[in-house]
Design a protein around this motif. Structure first.
Motif, PDB file in Angstrom:
ATOM      1  N   LEU A  99     118.281 -43.311  82.008  1.00  0.00           N
ATOM      2  CA  LEU A  99     117.942 -42.516  80.833  1.00  0.00           C
ATOM      3  C   LEU A  99     116.454 -42.583  80.542  1.00  0.00           C
ATOM      4  N   LEU A 100     115.900 -43.796  80.561  1.00  0.00           N
ATOM      5  CA  LEU A 100     114.467 -43.942  80.300  1.00  0.00           C
ATOM      6  C   LEU A 100     113.636 -43.186  81.326  1.00  0.00           C
ATOM      7  N   ALA A 101     114.037 -43.262  82.583  1.00  0.00           N
ATOM      8  CA  ALA A 101     113.306 -42.551  83.636  1.00  0.00           C
ATOM      9  C   ALA A 101     113.377 -41.038  83.422  1.00  0.00           C
ATOM     10  N   ALA A 102     114.536 -40.548  83.028  1.00  0.00           N
ATOM     11  CA  ALA A 102     114.690 -39.117  82.782  1.00  0.00           C
ATOM     12  C   ALA A 102     113.880 -38.680  81.567  1.00  0.00           C
ATOM     13  N   VAL A 103     113.902 -39.485  80.511  1.00  0.00           N
ATOM     14  CA  VAL A 103     113.099 -39.174  79.328  1.00  0.00           C
ATOM     15  C   VAL A 103     111.629 -39.106  79.717  1.00  0.00           C
ATOM     16  N   GLU A 104     111.198 -40.096  80.479  1.00  0.00           N
ATOM     17  CA  GLU A 104     109.801 -40.152  80.926  1.00  0.00           C
ATOM     18  C   GLU A 104     109.427 -38.892  81.712  1.00  0.00           C
ATOM     19  N   GLU A 105     110.316 -38.477  82.597  1.00  0.00           N
ATOM     20  CA  GLU A 105     110.041 -37.310  83.427  1.00  0.00           C
ATOM     21  C   GLU A 105     110.148 -36.000  82.658  1.00  0.00           C
TER      22      GLU A 105
END
Length: 134
Positions: A99-105
């Motif tokens: 989730l954090l990686a997707a938010v970041e991207e």
């Protein structure tokens, strides 16, 4: 209206991150408020989920922006507060890192206006298939 339906529709809007406790109640209240403000018919949300939001009209796109603004993820000018978005990801979520990686991207997705930006973020997150959204 079922909150999880809205979560599924927008997939990445900050709404997808708020799955527990007090935030769930806050999210539900914000969704209801924004449905009224935008005039979106809740019955169209299921079909939007099925298409990943590809058939979203302007009102639906603005529903996403309204929710994000109400949760403090999007500023009035349409910019996204990455730290706020990340803070809404539950620390105990089984897919926390994804989730954090997707938010970041996805947080940097941009549209012609705040409604288009919210939709672009939602489409990005939908493509990432970031965990169960219920």
């Amino acid at each position: 209206m079922n909150t999880s339906t809205v979560v599924l529709v927008f997939c990445a809007l900050a709404v997808t991150f708020v799955s527990g406790g007090d935030m769930k109640a806050e999210m539900h209240a914000q969704v209801e408020k924004c449905i009224i403000e935008t005039g979106v018919d809740p019955s169209v949300l299921k079909s939007l989920h099925e298409t990943g939001g590809a058939n979203a009209d302007e009102n639906v796109k603005c529903l996403g922006a309204c929710i994000m603004k109400g949760l403090g993820v999007m500023a009035a000018d349409g910019t996204v507060n990455l730290d706020k978005a990340k803070s809404l990801v539950p620390s105990d979520a089984p897919d926390h890192d994804a989730l954090l990686a997707a938010v970041e991207e996805c947080h940097a997705e941009k549209g012609a206006n705040d409604c288009e930006t919210a939709h672009a973020i939602g489409m990005c997150m939908h493509k990432k298939h970031v965990g169960p959204m219920d």
